[in-house]
Write a protein that holds these residues in place. Structure first.
Motif, PDB file in Angstrom:
ATOM      1  N   TRP B 107       0.820  -1.218   0.000  1.00 24.21           N
ATOM      2  CA  TRP B 107       0.000   0.000   0.000  1.00 24.21           C
ATOM      3  C   TRP B 107       0.857   1.273   0.000  1.00 24.21           C
ATOM      4  O   TRP B 107       0.328   2.380  -0.076  1.00 24.21           O
ATOM      5  CB  TRP B 107      -0.918   0.023   1.236  1.00 24.21           C
ATOM      6  N   LYS B 108       2.155   1.103   0.060  1.00 29.28           N
ATOM      7  CA  LYS B 108       3.052   2.262   0.229  1.00 29.28           C
ATOM      8  C   LYS B 108       2.981   3.202  -0.970  1.00 29.28           C
ATOM      9  O   LYS B 108       2.659   4.378  -0.829  1.00 29.28           O
ATOM     10  CB  LYS B 108       4.471   1.743   0.451  1.00 29.28           C
ATOM     11  N   ASP B 109       3.320   2.710  -2.160  1.00 28.90           N
ATOM     12  CA  ASP B 109       3.186   3.526  -3.371  1.00 28.90           C
ATOM     13  C   ASP B 109       3.077   2.619  -4.594  1.00 28.90           C
ATOM     14  O   ASP B 109       3.103   1.398  -4.472  1.00 28.90           O
ATOM     15  CB  ASP B 109       4.346   4.529  -3.522  1.00 28.90           C
ATOM     16  N   ASN B 110       2.980   3.243  -5.774  1.00 22.67           N
ATOM     17  CA  ASN B 110       2.776   2.494  -7.005  1.00 22.67           C
ATOM     18  C   ASN B 110       3.845   1.445  -7.282  1.00 22.67           C
ATOM     19  O   ASN B 110       3.588   0.425  -7.910  1.00 22.67           O
ATOM     20  CB  ASN B 110       2.761   3.452  -8.211  1.00 22.67           C
ATOM     21  N   SER B 111       5.059   1.702  -6.840  1.00 24.08           N
ATOM     22  CA  SER B 111       6.135   0.774  -7.192  1.00 24.08           C
ATOM     23  C   SER B 111       6.228  -0.413  -6.227  1.00 24.08           C
ATOM     24  O   SER B 111       6.919  -1.378  -6.513  1.00 24.08           O
ATOM     25  CB  SER B 111       7.466   1.516  -7.247  1.00 24.08           C
ATOM     26  N   THR B 112       5.498  -0.353  -5.108  1.00 28.29           N
ATOM     27  CA  THR B 112       5.574  -1.463  -4.147  1.00 28.29           C
ATOM     28  C   THR B 112       4.382  -2.409  -4.254  1.00 28.29           C
ATOM     29  O   THR B 112       4.313  -3.420  -3.546  1.00 28.29           O
ATOM     30  CB  THR B 112       5.626  -0.945  -2.692  1.00 28.29           C
ATOM     31  N   ARG B 113       3.434  -2.103  -5.116  1.00 27.47           N
ATOM     32  CA  ARG B 113       2.166  -2.831  -5.199  1.00 27.47           C
ATOM     33  C   ARG B 113       2.353  -4.332  -5.394  1.00 27.47           C
ATOM     34  O   ARG B 113       1.559  -5.135  -4.935  1.00 27.47           O
ATOM     35  CB  ARG B 113       1.303  -2.242  -6.333  1.00 27.47           C
ATOM     36  N   LEU B 114       3.418  -4.718  -6.105  1.00 24.96           N
ATOM     37  CA  LEU B 114       3.571  -6.120  -6.473  1.00 24.96           C
ATOM     38  C   LEU B 114       4.513  -6.904  -5.559  1.00 24.96           C
ATOM     39  O   LEU B 114       5.002  -7.970  -5.922  1.00 24.96           O
ATOM     40  CB  LEU B 114       4.009  -6.217  -7.945  1.00 24.96           C
ATOM     41  N   TRP B 115       4.771  -6.380  -4.363  1.00 18.44           N
ATOM     42  CA  TRP B 115       5.581  -7.103  -3.380  1.00 18.44           C
ATOM     43  C   TRP B 115       4.867  -8.380  -2.956  1.00 18.44           C
ATOM     44  O   TRP B 115       3.650  -8.410  -2.831  1.00 18.44           O
ATOM     45  CB  TRP B 115       5.855  -6.219  -2.162  1.00 18.44           C
ATOM     46  N   ARG B 116       5.591  -9.466  -2.713  1.00 18.20           N
ATOM     47  CA  ARG B 116       4.994 -10.762  -2.423  1.00 18.20           C
ATOM     48  C   ARG B 116       5.440 -11.357  -1.076  1.00 18.20           C
ATOM     49  O   ARG B 116       4.642 -11.969  -0.361  1.00 18.20           O
ATOM     50  CB  ARG B 116       5.385 -11.716  -3.555  1.00 18.20           C
ATOM     51  N   LYS B 117       6.721 -11.170  -0.761  1.00 20.53           N
ATOM     52  CA  LYS B 117       7.282 -11.861   0.396  1.00 20.53           C
ATOM     53  C   LYS B 117       6.982 -11.110   1.694  1.00 20.53           C
ATOM     54  O   LYS B 117       6.227 -10.148   1.690  1.00 20.53           O
ATOM     55  CB  LYS B 117       8.801 -11.993   0.197  1.00 20.53           C
ATOM     56  N   ASN B 118       7.597 -11.550   2.791  1.00 17.08           N
ATOM     57  CA  ASN B 118       7.474 -10.765   4.023  1.00 17.08           C
ATOM     58  C   ASN B 118       8.548  -9.681   3.999  1.00 17.08           C
ATOM     59  O   ASN B 118       9.179  -9.468   2.956  1.00 17.08           O
ATOM     60  CB  ASN B 118       7.511 -11.666   5.265  1.00 17.08           C
ATOM     61  N   ARG B 119       8.751  -8.996   5.113  1.00 15.57           N
ATOM     62  CA  ARG B 119       9.691  -7.872   5.086  1.00 15.57           C
ATOM     63  C   ARG B 119      10.887  -8.074   6.017  1.00 15.57           C
ATOM     64  O   ARG B 119      11.481  -7.107   6.497  1.00 15.57           O
ATOM     65  CB  ARG B 119       8.963  -6.564   5.435  1.00 15.57           C
ATOM     66  N   SER B 120      11.231  -9.323   6.273  1.00 16.45           N
ATOM     67  CA  SER B 120      12.441  -9.536   7.059  1.00 16.45           C
ATOM     68  C   SER B 120      13.645  -9.297   6.161  1.00 16.45           C
ATOM     69  O   SER B 120      13.583  -9.538   4.951  1.00 16.45           O
ATOM     70  CB  SER B 120      12.462 -10.960   7.639  1.00 16.45           C
ATOM     71  N   PRO B 121      14.746  -8.810   6.712  1.00 26.47           N
ATOM     72  CA  PRO B 121      15.907  -8.550   5.866  1.00 26.47           C
ATOM     73  C   PRO B 121      16.523  -9.863   5.408  1.00 26.47           C
ATOM     74  O   PRO B 121      16.344 -10.900   6.029  1.00 26.47           O
ATOM     75  CB  PRO B 121      16.866  -7.784   6.778  1.00 26.47           C
ATOM     76  N   GLY B 122      17.250  -9.807   4.313  1.00 25.30           N
ATOM     77  CA  GLY B 122      17.921 -11.005   3.818  1.00 25.30           C
ATOM     78  C   GLY B 122      19.082 -11.368   4.720  1.00 25.30           C
ATOM     79  O   GLY B 122      19.426 -10.634   5.645  1.00 25.30           O
ATOM     80  N   PRO B 123      19.729 -12.511   4.461  1.00 25.82           N
ATOM     81  CA  PRO B 123      20.917 -12.893   5.236  1.00 25.82           C
ATOM     82  C   PRO B 123      22.044 -11.887   5.035  1.00 25.82           C
ATOM     83  O   PRO B 123      21.965 -11.005   4.178  1.00 25.82           O
ATOM     84  CB  PRO B 123      21.274 -14.272   4.669  1.00 25.82           C
ATOM     85  N   GLU B 124      23.098 -12.051   5.810  1.00 23.09           N
ATOM     86  CA  GLU B 124      24.184 -11.077   5.892  1.00 23.09           C
ATOM     87  C   GLU B 124      24.721 -10.540   4.575  1.00 23.09           C
ATOM     88  O   GLU B 124      24.913  -9.369   4.382  1.00 23.09           O
ATOM     89  CB  GLU B 124      25.348 -11.710   6.654  1.00 23.09           C
ATOM     90  N   ASN B 125      24.974 -11.428   3.644  1.00 25.11           N
ATOM     91  CA  ASN B 125      25.637 -11.003   2.416  1.00 25.11           C
ATOM     92  C   ASN B 125      24.642 -10.602   1.329  1.00 25.11           C
ATOM     93  O   ASN B 125      24.970 -10.593   0.149  1.00 25.11           O
ATOM     94  CB  ASN B 125      26.543 -12.130   1.915  1.00 25.11           C
ATOM     95  N   CYS B 126      23.409 -10.261   1.734  1.00 29.16           N
ATOM     96  CA  CYS B 126      22.371  -9.994   0.732  1.00 29.16           C
ATOM     97  C   CYS B 126      21.668  -8.682   1.006  1.00 29.16           C
ATOM     98  O   CYS B 126      21.270  -8.411   2.134  1.00 29.16           O
ATOM     99  CB  CYS B 126      21.356 -11.133   0.764  1.00 29.16           C
ATOM    100  N   THR B 127      21.497  -7.880  -0.024  1.00 25.87           N
ATOM    101  CA  THR B 127      20.839  -6.585   0.155  1.00 25.87           C
ATOM    102  C   THR B 127      19.326  -6.655  -0.054  1.00 25.87           C
ATOM    103  O   THR B 127      18.626  -5.692   0.204  1.00 25.87           O
ATOM    104  CB  THR B 127      21.405  -5.546  -0.826  1.00 25.87           C
TER     105      THR B 127
END
Lengths: 224, 235
Positions: B107-127
């Motif tokens: 619901w944030k903005d037009n570019s985030t509409r198609l997000w699918r996963k949860n919002r936990s950060p990735g593992p250490e070496n991943c952005t």
């Protein structure tokens, strides 16, 4: 596996049938004529030596705006092994292609040929699934253009739909065609990925849609 | 999301004899994961049906369906004897939005509409962010239909039930597993009925029953007997 009768309601048959629709839309669609898959009745898949795998099917196709439905047969050959490239499609669908949208197309063409400002539009549909009625033909044009990409990219393991037209920018032309720069999002049901593409297209009622350039883009930063 | 939370509170106030809200976990961003427990309190131990919606953030029609379903069964049980019977014999455990953080992000903005996963950060070496919650459950985890690439839309997480949201479901249902008759998870789009286990080599012990139920549902749908229409009412 050489010759196999597939369950028409299950995934593999549906994926093959979808490719027929990408073919029909890229060849025979218009801003007022878009085809969708209605029912898959029968699918038979067979290995063809040195070519790939050929799917022979009986399906019904629906024209989205007029709601007419036609039953057709079709064949899709997916290249395998050393063969590369897009699937090859043949269909018997005839009636639907005869649907006449010429007067609406002509009116749209005249309107945008003579306008002083160039069209610029975003997010068709928007986050709520809404498209303004006068933007629908441009969404449709995006779907037709996307069909070229979806046809080219389809394999036995993909199932593409156009998720959204993110941006349309009309460009000036010297000739009598209308020209647009489209930014679209494809969705693959199998991998669930959203794949952005940029398409440069022209359109006119006599010539239909022509894709001048198509280029896959990197994913949007906010979706990573 | 606030509208959905308020609606849940309202439903509980409107139907206090059949509805209670249970908090059964927290999301990565520390939001409460709540479900509606719907059924008549008979004092006896009851069988249960689980339904979760909104495990994939962008599938907006899924939370809408859960809300629609809740409204339908609550309206029906006062007038329809079959529904009243169901309420006496069963408890429905319905989670309108499981992946709350992901849903809010869409619901944030037009570019985030198609997000699918949860919002936990990735593992250490991943952005990249997010784990696909529906690939994080401990059922043939990390085998088919997944990716170990944390930027992938079907990233299955660092470990089975590494994600709080998936853990919450596992703990709740797991601790009551003999009570649950049926587990439903609602998604879009596709017009597909999918049954366990989504792995070519493993068949559920009750596979025949699962297929039979799916066929019956499919036939109902094809016969036109199921009449589902939802319209949005602007406030």
């Amino acid at each position: 596996m050489t010759n196999e009768e597939l369950n028409p309601i299950h995934y593999p048959a549906q994926r093959a049938a979808k490719v027929v629709l990408h073919y029909l839309n890229s060849r025979c669609g218009s801003p007022y004529k878009l085809f969708e898959l209605q029912t898959v009745y029968r699918v038979n898949a067979e290995d063809v030596a040195d070519s790939g795998r050929k799917y022979r099917m009986e399906i019904s196709v629906k024209e989205m705006f007029g709601n007419t439905v036609e039953k057709c047969s079709a064949e899709v050959l997916f290249p395998r092994g050393e063969q590369q490239g897009s699937p090859k499609v043949q269909t018997s669908c005839e009636e639907l292609l005869k649907i006449n949208t010429k007067s609406q197309e002509e009116a749209l063409y005249q309107q945008y040929k003579t306008r002083h400002s160039l069209l610029s539009a975003q997010n068709l549909p928007d986050s709520y699934g809404h498209i303004e009625p006068d933007m629908t033909p441009f969404w449709c044009l995006g779907a037709l253009a996307s069909s070229f990409v979806m046809l080219a990219e389809s394999t036995e393991e993909t199932l593409y739909n156009m998720a959204q037209v993110t941006n349309i920018t009309q460009l000036a032309t010297e000739d009598d065609r209308l020209k647009f720069d489209y930014h679209i999002l494809l969705h693959d049901v199998v991998s669930q990925e959203i794949i952005p593409w940029n398409l440069l297209i022209t359109w006119s009622p006599p010539e239909g849609v022509k894709v001048l350039q198509m280029k896959q883009l990197p994913p949007h930063q906010k979706l990573l | 999301m606030p509208e959905i939370t308020n609606w849940m509170d309202q439903i509980q106030r409107d139907y206090p004899d059949v509805v209670s809200i249970i908090n059964y976990g927290q999301t990565y961003e520390k939001r409460n994961i709540n479900l509606l427990k719907i059924g008549l309190n008979t004092g006896a131990k009851k069988k249960a049906i689980w339904m979760d919606c909104g495990i994939h953030a962008r599938e907006w029609i899924s939370p809408a369906f859960c809300q629609y379903f809740v409204r339908q069964i609550l309206q029906a049980y006062k007038t329809d004897p079959k529904m009243e019977e169901m309420m006496k014999n069963l408890d429905f455990y319905i989670t309108p939005v499981l992946n709350i953080d992901g849903y809010i992000y869409t619901w944030k903005d037009n570019s985030t509409r198609l997000w699918r996963k949860n919002r936990s950060p990735g593992p250490e070496n991943c952005t990249c962010y997010g784990t696909d919650l529906n690939r994080n459950f401990d059922a043939n985890w990390g085998t088919v239909g997944i990716s170990f690439n944390c930027c992938s839309i079907i990233y299955c997480g660092s470990n089975p039930t590494s994600e709080l949201e998936a853990q919450a479901v596992t703990d709740f249902v797991g601790s009551r597993k003999d009570d649950f008759l049926c587990f439903l998870t609602i998604h879009s789009y596709g017009q597909l009925l999918l049954v366990s286990y989504g792995h070519p080599n493993f068949t559920a012990p009750n596979y025949i029953e699962l297929i039979f139920s799916s066929n019956r549902l499919q036939n109902l749908w094809l016969s036109g007997s199921l009449n589902i229409s939802m319209t949005c009412h602007n406030k």
